[in-house]
Design a protein around this motif. Sequence first.
Motif, PDB file in Angstrom:
ATOM      1  N   ARG A   1      -2.555  -2.853  -6.912  1.00 14.08           N
ATOM      2  CA  ARG A   1      -1.117  -2.742  -7.181  1.00 14.08           C
ATOM      3  C   ARG A   1      -0.902  -2.113  -8.554  1.00 14.08           C
ATOM      4  O   ARG A   1      -1.621  -2.394  -9.505  1.00 14.08           O
ATOM      5  CB  ARG A   1      -0.442  -4.112  -7.127  1.00 14.08           C
ATOM      6  N   ARG A   2       0.099  -1.270  -8.652  1.00 14.47           N
ATOM      7  CA  ARG A   2       0.385  -0.577  -9.901  1.00 14.47           C
ATOM      8  C   ARG A   2       1.616  -1.175 -10.553  1.00 14.47           C
ATOM      9  O   ARG A   2       2.612  -1.491  -9.891  1.00 14.47           O
ATOM     10  CB  ARG A   2       0.606   0.919  -9.632  1.00 14.47           C
TER      11      ARG A   2
ATOM     12  N   ARG B   1      -3.484  18.636 -13.259  1.00 18.49           N
ATOM     13  CA  ARG B   1      -4.412  17.908 -12.400  1.00 18.49           C
ATOM     14  C   ARG B   1      -5.344  17.048 -13.250  1.00 18.49           C
ATOM     15  O   ARG B   1      -5.929  17.532 -14.221  1.00 18.49           O
ATOM     16  CB  ARG B   1      -5.228  18.878 -11.548  1.00 18.49           C
ATOM     17  N   THR B   2      -5.449  15.793 -12.868  1.00 17.12           N
ATOM     18  CA  THR B   2      -6.331  14.851 -13.570  1.00 17.12           C
ATOM     19  C   THR B   2      -7.330  14.271 -12.585  1.00 17.12           C
ATOM     20  O   THR B   2      -7.165  14.376 -11.363  1.00 17.12           O
ATOM     21  CB  THR B   2      -5.532  13.717 -14.227  1.00 17.12           C
TER      22      THR B   2
ATOM     23  N   GLU C   1      -2.470  10.175  -6.448  1.00 23.35           N
ATOM     24  CA  GLU C   1      -3.457   9.763  -7.437  1.00 23.35           C
ATOM     25  C   GLU C   1      -4.531   8.861  -6.848  1.00 23.35           C
ATOM     26  O   GLU C   1      -5.646   8.784  -7.374  1.00 23.35           O
ATOM     27  CB  GLU C   1      -2.753   9.039  -8.586  1.00 23.35           C
ATOM     28  N   ALA C   2      -4.229   8.174  -5.749  1.00 23.49           N
ATOM     29  CA  ALA C   2      -5.189   7.237  -5.155  1.00 23.49           C
ATOM     30  C   ALA C   2      -6.400   7.988  -4.625  1.00 23.49           C
ATOM     31  O   ALA C   2      -6.269   9.045  -3.993  1.00 23.49           O
ATOM     32  CB  ALA C   2      -4.519   6.441  -4.038  1.00 23.49           C
ATOM     33  N   GLU C   3      -7.567   7.422  -4.859  1.00 25.26           N
ATOM     34  CA  GLU C   3      -8.811   8.092  -4.507  1.00 25.26           C
ATOM     35  C   GLU C   3      -9.430   7.573  -3.219  1.00 25.26           C
ATOM     36  O   GLU C   3     -10.304   8.213  -2.670  1.00 25.26           O
ATOM     37  CB  GLU C   3      -9.828   7.937  -5.651  1.00 25.26           C
ATOM     38  N   GLU C   4      -9.016   6.420  -2.728  1.00 26.51           N
ATOM     39  CA  GLU C   4      -9.632   5.858  -1.526  1.00 26.51           C
ATOM     40  C   GLU C   4      -8.610   5.025  -0.767  1.00 26.51           C
ATOM     41  O   GLU C   4      -7.541   4.704  -1.289  1.00 26.51           O
ATOM     42  CB  GLU C   4     -10.873   5.037  -1.901  1.00 26.51           C
ATOM     43  N   PRO C   5      -8.893   4.681   0.518  1.00 26.99           N
ATOM     44  CA  PRO C   5      -7.866   4.039   1.357  1.00 26.99           C
ATOM     45  C   PRO C   5      -7.312   2.735   0.796  1.00 26.99           C
ATOM     46  O   PRO C   5      -6.108   2.482   0.892  1.00 26.99           O
ATOM     47  CB  PRO C   5      -8.609   3.810   2.682  1.00 26.99           C
TER      48      PRO C   5
ATOM     49  N   LEU D   1       6.279   6.715  -5.437  1.00 28.10           N
ATOM     50  CA  LEU D   1       5.253   6.387  -4.453  1.00 28.10           C
ATOM     51  C   LEU D   1       4.440   7.615  -4.082  1.00 28.10           C
ATOM     52  O   LEU D   1       3.217   7.532  -3.917  1.00 28.10           O
ATOM     53  CB  LEU D   1       5.906   5.783  -3.201  1.00 28.10           C
ATOM     54  N   GLY D   2       5.104   8.749  -3.955  1.00 27.07           N
ATOM     55  CA  GLY D   2       4.362   9.980  -3.680  1.00 27.07           C
ATOM     56  C   GLY D   2       3.345  10.293  -4.767  1.00 27.07           C
ATOM     57  O   GLY D   2       2.220  10.727  -4.481  1.00 27.07           O
TER      58      GLY D   2
END
Length: 352
Positions: free
Chosen positions: A228-229, A60-61, A191-195, A185-186
């Motif tokens: 975008r990643r 976990r990061t 990892e995304a923190e906000e919408p 994508l999962g």
Amino acid sequence: MSRQTTTATTTQRTVTVFDTGAHRPVVAKDDTWITTGRAARELGLRRTEFDLAVRLGRIRTEPGRTAGERRIARAEIERLRAGPDFPEALRRSVHAVGTAEGSALLGVAKTRFTRLARLGLVVPVAFHLNRYRAVVWLYLADELRLFGDDEKNAALLTGRMSEGLRGLLDSGIDLRPRNWRSRHLGFLLREAEEPWARAGAVASFLDPLHVAQVVRDPYERSHVNGFRRRPPGGGNPDSPGAQIAADLMTARDPDEIAWLRADLARLVDEARGHRPAPRPSSSRPSSSRPFPSHRTASAVEPPASRRPVLGAPPARPAAPARPDTPAATDRAGRRGLLARWRHRTVRSAGRP
């Protein structure tokens, strides 16, 4: 039931580990953070193994102090160290193999293993490019063992494949890129923190044209594109290898594109309700200097106290003498006599 407490000293902190003796998770309390590189060294993992463990949720990061940076709590390192059979168990959980080792684990030929992967029966977890820029897919060894141990898959490992599966293979089906995209994508969504970051994660797998068709507001689209990643692997984005990785990360199948577009529209709508996308301010700060084309008359003209003091205008030059004045008549007469004298001189010089 006995409860034992052991204390381990770390750099500038003391970590307390509780062992209940009842196979409960070990808890480590500490508020310090370390970088991902140092965490990989302390856990005895190669960087590729560490990155894969993060993607799979084994480690976990948390977001770091700068954009794109990740960090790990000291307590998370101690939790992993206190796990059973550390570090071998952690290494085994992220051990990824290619086609040769994967086919050996399943006890099949490499050609059959490749067919199983193209059909989507075994799902890649990562990829890399070899020196010939060919894509090398990697699979989790633990997942391959589970696939081989399942009795329902015995017919796929031996004998002739069914006619339906052979027809799919003859049509050129290859679900490896799509299955990898779904898996990656999962990871990005976790990892995304906000919408808005979740919307950007989905947009990472769509062509920019599709993103523009779904997110029509230019300010919202610019905000989404900021999240975008890039494909894994790093390096120069204009290099051939990076372009191959970008192609693998872009959805190609119509049904996959439709699903991603619908998901992007939903996430943008949720993000818009959570916090509108930033837009340029309608009023400029007083300290900012407006563009010349937008300046008002008061902004262009200096204050009265700073205007230069202009002297009296210079006197107008005297008007030339009129032709009917005596001075003008005298000058005209002299010019006429001179012209007649020159004409006579030329005529006399031309006679024999």
